[in-house]
Design an enzyme around this catalytic site. Structure first.
Site, PDB file in Angstrom:
ATOM      1  N   ARG A 152      68.705  36.680  21.368  1.00 24.71           N
ATOM      2  CA  ARG A 152      68.976  36.279  19.986  1.00 24.71           C
ATOM      3  C   ARG A 152      69.122  34.777  19.825  1.00 24.71           C
ATOM      4  NH1 ARG A 152      72.483  41.548  19.573  1.00 24.71           N
ATOM      5  NH2 ARG A 152      73.458  40.418  21.251  1.00 24.71           N
ATOM      6  N   GLU A 160      80.731  41.314  29.503  1.00 22.00           N
ATOM      7  CA  GLU A 160      82.039  41.724  29.008  1.00 22.00           C
ATOM      8  C   GLU A 160      82.360  43.196  29.242  1.00 22.00           C
ATOM      9  OE1 GLU A 160      79.158  40.884  25.620  1.00 22.00           O
ATOM     10  OE2 GLU A 160      80.135  39.633  27.073  1.00 22.00           O
TER      11      GLU A 160
END
Length: 180
Positions: A66, A103
């Site tokens: 992105r 994460e």
């Protein structure tokens, strides 16, 4: 920065609860990308920030994938080149790579072409979101190996509660939108 312009961008970020796993509130930029006025406003805001902050930049470095969507039009507006940092195995030729943790406990690897930047060239690193900071920190480590001067890490969205900017140590950081 005008509140109206910032609101136009913020209004196009869509929350998705429990994605990619229960308890996570995902911030989706797809509606922002679909709206040409909001997307142009986003690039305007980022361009204004970068021009005001840094008189000399050699490259925008975008993170897979992105970061490519906002990094390339931003580089074009600034009249400078764009350098991709990709997932390992996607770039031809000699590369530098790094392994890091995501994460959600998954391992990941990033790479950059070894000749992507010359020592001392000034770069701004761009991505859509900063969560725990693992991907951005890994990309910065790659750029340091190539001896680039990292002027700033720049994102659309920062998830403040996850304290990802702390992983960037002394590298300047800027987020357009912040969420707890």
């Amino acid at each position: 920065m005008s509140d109206e312009r910032l609101s136009r961008v913020r209004d196009r970020v869509r929350p998705f609860p429990d994605f990619p796993e229960p308890g996570v509130l995902f911030r989706d930029i797809s509606p922002l990308l679909k709206d040409p006025v909001a997307f142009r406003t986003l690039i305007d805001l980022l361009e204004d920030h970068v021009r005001a902050s840094f008189p000399k930049i050699d490259f925008i470095v975008g993170l897979d994938s992105r970061g490519f969507l906002i990094g390339t039009p931003l580089a074009q507006r600034l009249g400078i080149g764009f350098v991709p940092v990709r997932k390992k195995g996607k770039l031809p030729g000699a590369t530098e790579y790094i392994s890091y943790s995501l994460e959600y406990g998954k391992a990941a690897e990033l790479e950059i072409q070894s000749d992507a930047v010359e020592p001392g060239q000034k770069v701004v690193v761009v991505d859509d979101l900063l969560a725990t900071g693992g991907t951005m920190s890994a990309a910065c480590e790659l750029l340091k190996r190539l001896k680039a001067e990292i002027l700033e890490c720049l994102v659309i969205i920062e998830l403040k509660a996850l304290k990802g900017s702390e992983k960037l140590n002394s590298i300047p950081f800027y987020s357009l939108l912040q969420y707890d």
